[in-house]
Each structure stands twice: as C-alpha cells, then as structure tokens.
Design an enzyme around this catalytic site. Structure first.
Site, short mmCIF file in Angstrom:
data_model
loop_
_atom_site.label_atom_id
_atom_site.label_comp_id
_atom_site.label_asym_id
_atom_site.label_seq_id
_atom_site.Cartn_x
_atom_site.Cartn_y
_atom_site.Cartn_z
N CYS A 4 0.84 -1.20 0.00
CA CYS A 4 0.00 0.00 0.00
C CYS A 4 0.87 1.24 0.00
O CYS A 4 2.10 1.16 0.05
CB CYS A 4 -0.93 0.01 1.21
SG CYS A 4 -0.07 0.25 2.78
N CYS A 15 3.27 1.62 2.77
CA CYS A 15 4.49 0.82 2.57
C CYS A 15 5.51 1.64 1.80
O CYS A 15 6.71 1.64 2.13
CB CYS A 15 4.18 -0.46 1.79
SG CYS A 15 3.09 -1.60 2.63
N ASP A 42 12.12 28.21 -31.53
CA ASP A 42 13.30 28.60 -32.31
C ASP A 42 12.96 28.32 -33.78
O ASP A 42 12.06 27.53 -34.08
CB ASP A 42 14.49 27.75 -31.85
CG ASP A 42 15.71 27.94 -32.71
OD1 ASP A 42 16.06 29.11 -32.97
OD2 ASP A 42 16.29 26.93 -33.15
N ASP A 81 16.61 23.61 -30.28
CA ASP A 81 17.47 22.46 -30.57
C ASP A 81 18.96 22.78 -30.50
O ASP A 81 19.79 21.88 -30.66
CB ASP A 81 17.16 21.90 -31.97
CG ASP A 81 17.68 22.82 -33.07
OD1 ASP A 81 17.67 24.05 -32.87
OD2 ASP A 81 18.12 22.30 -34.11
N ASP A 105 19.99 27.97 -27.70
CA ASP A 105 18.66 27.92 -27.07
C ASP A 105 18.74 27.47 -25.60
O ASP A 105 17.73 27.52 -24.90
CB ASP A 105 17.74 26.94 -27.82
CG ASP A 105 17.51 27.35 -29.27
OD1 ASP A 105 17.36 28.55 -29.52
OD2 ASP A 105 17.52 26.45 -30.14
#
Length: 750
Positions: free
Chosen positions: A28, A31, A437, A638, A642
């Site tokens: 549970c 636990c 971008d 990318d 950036d």
C-alpha cells in the site's frame, strides 16, 4: 530522417550514484512511505523516491554504499530490493508473476474455505456445531492463506510503523479472537447480559475480498508499465558474433565493444555499432517515427532495437549495455516514471499519517459505541470499529497519482515523446505561451547554399580559400553548409590566424599577410563600417524576400560576396503551429536570423508574433519577460544558443536531433524532431492531469465518506450501518477503480 548522427540522450549527472531498483513486499501507499523513510535515513543515502505503482525506488546514494547495504536496511522492516542480477526488471517481472500466481492460488482457496463459513454465519447462526466448524475453517484462511497480512503487520509494528496490513490484521484478528472466546466461553458475556456473537464470517470474508482486490490490483498495475516492457522487448536476448572466423551465439549481456556481430534478415539489431560488411534496409521507426526503412551500408550507424529488413549485415559493436541509444531511452522513461509530481507530495504526507489516524478513529468509534450503544453496545462497538479499520484504503490514495503518471509517460514514450520527470508532465497543461526557435525547430535544420554572388568574379580563387578556412573553424550551423558547397567546387583552404567568433553576428580572421576578413550578417559589416556594393545590397533584399538567410564575406574595406542559405520548412510545422493556436496558446518565434527572413518564415507557418536577430541572452530575457506577465512559458529549441532560454522556461522541449546541451537542459525531448509532437505533448499532459485529479477525488472522497459511514455516523438518523464484510469489498475495489481509471489514458487519442 537521417539517424546516422542521432545524439545521445543525456541523463542527469550527479556526484552521487543514481539508480532505480525494483522493490518487493509493498502492499500500500504507507508501505511506499516506509520504504522511502528507511532508505532516506540510511547513512550515505541522499534521496529516495518510491513509485508504488511501478514497485520501484529511485535512490541517490554515495559510492561508499552498495546496493546490498540498501537491501539489508529494507529487509529489517519486511521489504527488499532486487540487486544481484544482470536484468533486475526481468527479475522483478518474474517475481511479480510468481507473486500473482501465488496470490491467485491463495485467494481461490480462501474463497473455497470462506463459502461454508459465510453460509453458516448468515443462515445458521444459532446452530451450535456451526461455530466449531467455522472456527476450524477460519484458521487456515487467516493464518495460512492470509498470513502475509499478519507477518507484515508484525514487521511494521517492531519498527513502530503501520500500513494497510496493520489495519487488516487488527480487524480480522480482533474479530477472530472475540469469536473464539465466545465459542469457548459463551457464559461470560451471557452473565453480563450480552449475546455471545461470533464473527468468523466477517474475518474470512474481509481476507478473501481484500485478497481478491489485491489480485485485480496487481493485474491492473502490470498494465501501467507495459510501455517499458515494450521498449525492453525491442532488444534481443542473444546475438551472433564472429570469433576466430566462426559465428557463435552469445548472451546479450556478454557482448563487448569491438566485437563483430552478424544480423540476418528480420532480426533486431542488438547493440549500437557501425556497418562493416553488407547492404540492407533497416526499420528505424522506433527511433525516427518514420515507416520508410533506411538504407544501411558500410560506414553507416546502427541502433539497438531497430529491425533489419532484407540483407545480412556485419557490424562492429560500439555501444553496449546501458550505453546504447535504446538503453538511454529506457533509463530516461524509468526515471521519469519513478519521479513524483508536485501533487504527490501532499498525498505522501496524507498516506504517512493515514493508518495511525484510522486506528485512532477506530478506537474513538469503539469507545463511543461502548458508551452510547445501548443493549448491544459491545457488539456494535466491535463491528463498527472493525468496519472503520477495513474500509479505510491507503492504497487508492497511493495509486492515484503514480498510476496516471506512469501511463502518461509510457504513452508519451510510445509516441516518441520522452518526458524526463513527472513535474514537467503535470505543468505542461498550464502552458499559455509557446516560444519556438526557427532553425531546426520550424525548419529542417539542414541549411544548404542556394547561391553565391561575388562582387568581383575574376578574383574569387584566393577569397574562396579564405572563406573556406574561416567557416571550417566556425561552430555555427550555417558554416557546415558553406564548407560543403566550397569543397564541392574543389576549393582548397588557405592559412588563417587570429580567428574570433562574435556571437549572433559572425566571425573574423586574418590571413598570413595580416588582412582582416569577415564572414557574417549585415550587422557585423555595419559595426565595422564596411561598404556593401549596390549589386550585393540588391541581391540581399531579393533573397530576404524569398525567406533565405543571407551571409556576407568581406575584407577590411568592402563586401566581397553575398551568400544565400536556404533551410526548408518542415512539412508538419504549419499544421502543428495551427494546432497550438487552436489550443488557445500564444505562439512566438525567436531567431537569430534577419528580420526579413524571419518575417517570411513566420508568414508561411502562420505566426504573428516573432523576433529576429535575437542573441542567446535575448531569448532568455524574452522568456523572463513573458513570465513576468504571469504566463507559463514553454520553450522549444534544438541548439546551444537555445539552452539559456530552455533552462529559464517553465517547460522546456528539445528536438531530438539537436545539440546535447539542449537535450540535457530540456525536460521533454522529441526523438523525431517533429513539431507535430508538441501539441500531442500538451494534450498528453492535460489528459494525465485530468486522470490524476479524478483519481485523487475518488480516493479522497471514498475515505472521507466511507470512514464516517463505517463508524456509524448515520445510525442516529436512519439506523444505517456498514457490515465489515461490505467494508472489505468496498476497500478492495476502490484501488482497482483508481488503476482502471488511469489505464483509460492508454486508449486516449492525442
């Protein structure tokens, strides 16, 4: 899509060891809290985060510790982690399957023994021999088929902890002991005016119902991790290597870099490597998302998990085990599924005190009924206290968030959306401003030279050599296109010195005679007061209007040439941007390119808000500017330029073919670099958060309503009471309903 240069997916690095382990023995949410608490308080452990739904724990620990030390710490409180195996996930799946079969067997037998006890208790309660029969049949149900509840409860009690097993063991144990007492010594209660009732049927039905619920829960939970199993299933278990000129089949764990591997038609590529001999087509859709197979020949890269189509290939293993591209994807998904959404912190706090609070409520219930219960005070006090203990469900609370997060992250992985952590998945649905971008995000990121116009065509040989030498040293993405075009013309580089790069503008260098040369944008030439001939200015304007990027090459006095560089807009960019706008998001484009090119590209893809000639710091500042306006900002890029903006954004998304640093900073990576995945990622976030909220609502409302009803709060009004047996059934099915609701996300269309 060309995957020969697919970058590594960076996993966050730390001076500590960061490792995920399968956990055994959790039943549970309490636990999970216990496991976290034990590990966190173990000397040398920096942090531990348990995913109850996946039965895993992500531990950050010092290298002075070993996994065995962590295992010993958990064994003392009745849990364990899988450490000593080459494939812990496979070991966990094996153990879970065995546990499921064992639980199924125990539940079946418990039901068989429970049926006659239930019939006797409900229809023949006054039949005296029936009490003895029920007592004998109850013993194996509680202390053999249900012994796990009592064993775990005892282990928890030894360390002053409590969990769901504590509630079940207390409720059924009390019911059984009182029933045995009333069976052996009925005159004791009779002498005090109480009827000596027995509750064997309540005890065994509770055990049976809860066992059945756990059985359904285990089955449902297994479905939430199906995405990981699919990814793992992409890697074969064995492979063929060439040793001393002969083919031998070896285990995947035995392969080493440098080995020569043979792959036949229809087989999966086992590790990353480079083709040595052969020619074939390879299905790389699991990486690229593109259904068209990629041709592979000598010198090309191969990636684990992809499928060889037609010809046979012999290749050299380069990355094996945890170093392969597929393994990095799996590790990222595992870590993401193991991470916690912010809302889970509240749930963890509730789960940590849940069981003790329920035990206190049960005591108050017992005392209240004993005091004000009238003639049947003891009976009602006992039954209602047991009902409170049984109906309380920490499991539903514990499963509410992680099951939805696991399914969401797994769904993302199947769609080529890699999500690094649960926080970003939870936050993405709140985004109201998206920054894109241009190069490599909206466009293909594969610039090529369209044309070069020279001011004095009869003097270009030496200048071309200087330009080639300058661009060969430049790190700008456009430089590669210029280098490629000049080399194709047969240009030989000249010797240059004092090379200097000026961010956002261009580069400067000198030849051996000391003459300074410039390669860059219009701003660079303006800064150094360099004259641009009329013919080049006219050509510049024409190319701007055609959405080309323009680069000048100049000496100390005037521009010598102007170059047009084109970068195709991706096929899906316009549609993706339109979808983002339809979702109510403000879309911005930031680019280091000139205003005319930026405007032309923005117009083609339907963006009205854009900024040109932005430096990395400008992008970062623009993100801050939007955040200051109260917007939740997503940055999508990318490149290295950036990375500042990605780090500043609330949600950062990197294109899979981008720079390593961009992907390292970003919280979400799109493997295929397809912008169409961005609106899908936001939809996925919305669906996942909806699932979490629904789960938490039902988990909380179940306990908020169920516990008072079990305590008998409505009894003074309408005489309504909940039988402990029905409480056990409700408790069992509450967890299953939460997991089933999370699994609906697997069918959702993004």
């Amino acid at each position: 899509m060309n995957t020969t240069n697919l970058p590594e997916i960076k996993i966050s690095e730390s001076s500590l060891i960061k490792q995920s382990f399968p956990v055994m023995g959790m039943s549970c949410a309490a636990c999970a809290t216990s496991v976290e608490s034990v590990l966190t308080h173990t000397q040398g452990v920096n942090n531990a985060s348990v995913n109850f739904a996946a039965s895993t724990v992500l531990v950050e620990y010092e290298d002075s510790l070993t996994p065995t030390d962590l295992s010993k710490a958990l064994q003392e409180v009745g849990y364990d982690i899988i450490t000593n195996t080459k494939d812990p996930l496979e070991e966990q799946q094996k153990a879970q399957k065995e546990h499921y079969l064992r639980l199924k067997q125990q539940t079946t037998w418990a039901a068989i023994f429970t049926l006659p006890i239930f019939i006797i208790g409900m229809f023949f309660m006054d039949w005296q021999p029936g009490r003895w029969i029920s007592a004998l049949l109850t013993i194996p149900v509680l202390f053999y088929f249900g012994k796990g509840f009592f064993i775990n409860a005892w282990k928890q009690a030894r360390h002053r902890k409590a969990n769901m097993d504590t509630l079940v063991a207390l409720s059924t144990g009390i019911a059984f002991l009182l029933s045995v007492f009333n069976t052996l010594f009925p005159e004791v209660l009779q002498s005090k005016g109480f009827a000596p009732h027995v509750y064997y049927e309540a005890a065994v039905v509770i055990i049976t119902f809860i066992s059945f619920g756990k059985l359904l829960e285990e089955r449902a939970k297994a479905s939430t991790s199906s995405a990981i199993r699919k990814l793992i299933g992409l890697q074969p278990k064995t492979l063929r290597v060439i040793i001393k000129g002969k083919e031998q089949e070896i285990d995947i764990h035995s392969v080493e870099p440098g080995m020569h591997i043979v792959v036949r038609p229809g087989e999966k590529i086992p590790v990353d490597g480079q083709v040595m001999v052969g020619n074939s087509y390879v299905d790389e859709s699991m990486i690229t998302g593109e259904p068209v197979p990629t041709e592979k020949k000598a010198g090309d890269q191969l990636f684990a998990g992809t499928i060889n189509q037609k010809g046979s290939l012999q290749f050299e293993a380069q990355k094996v085990g945890q170093e392969t591209f597929l393994a990095q994807i799996i590790k990222m998904v595992q870590e993401a599924q193991g991470s916690k959404a912010p809302v889970q912190k509240l749930v963890d706090k509730v789960a940590g005190i849940f069981v003790p609070v329920v035990m206190l409520i049960a005591l108050i219930t017992f005392a209240s009924w004993l005091t004000f219960g009238g003639e049947q005070a003891l009976t009602q006090a006992l039954l209602n206290a047991i009902a409170v203990l049984v109906i309380a469900c920490p499991c539903a609370l514990g499963l509410a968030t992680p099951t939805a997060i696991m399914v969401g992250i797994g769904k993302g992985a199947e769609q080529n959306i890699l999500i690094k952590n649960a926080e970003s998945l939870e936050l993405a649905h709140q985004v109201d401003a998206v920054i894109l971008d241009k190069t490599g995000t909206i466009t293909e990121g594969k610039p090529s030279i369209k044309d070069i116009i020279w001011a004095k065509p009869n003097q270009v040989a030496y200048w071309q050599g200087i330009l080639l030498a300058i661009e060969q040293q430049s790190e700008h993405p456009l430089a590669e296109a210029i280098v490629h075009a000049l080399i194709e013309k047969g240009t030989t580089p000249e010797i240059i010195q004092q090379f200097n790069s000026i961010t956002g503008k261009g580069v400067i260098a000198k030849d051996t005679a000391g003459t300074t040369f410039y390669a860059g944008n219009h701003k660079l030439l303006e800064e150094y007061n360099i004259e641009i001939p009329a013919q080049l200015t006219k050509q510049e304007q024409e190319w701007y209007n055609q959405a080309h990027t323009v680069v000048f090459f100049a000496n100390e006095t005037q521009a010598l040439a102007v170059l047009a560089i084109t970068d195709q807009i991706k096929e899906t960019s316009h549609q993706a941007i339109q979808q983002l706008q339809n979702q109510g998001l403000e879309v911005y484009m930031l680019t280091g390119d000139n205003p005319q090119t930026a405007q032309a590209v923005a117009h083609q893809v339907g963006i009205t808000h854009f900024r040109a000639e932005t430096l990395p710091q400008d992008k970062h500042n623009f993100v801050e500017h939007l955040q200051d306006q109260g917007k939740v900002v997503a940055m999508i890029g990318d490149g290295i330029n950036d990375s500042q903006a990605l780090a500043q954004a609330d949600v950062s998304i990197a294109m899979g073919k981008g720079s390593d640093i961009a992907m390292d900073v970003a919280q979400i990576t799109l493997i295929t670099s397809d912008l169409a995945l961005v609106p899908k990622a936001f939809k996925l976030s919305t669906r996942t958060v909806q699932g979490v909220r629904q789960n938490l609502f039902w988990a909380f409302i179940y306990n908020v309503i169920g516990i008072p009803l079990a305590a008998g709060i409505l009894y003074p009004l309408n005489g309504f009471l909940i039988d402990p047996m029905l409480a056990g059934a409700a408790m069992a099915f509450s967890s299953v309903s939460v997991v089933a609701n999370s699994l609906r996300l697997k069918m959702a269309k993004l």
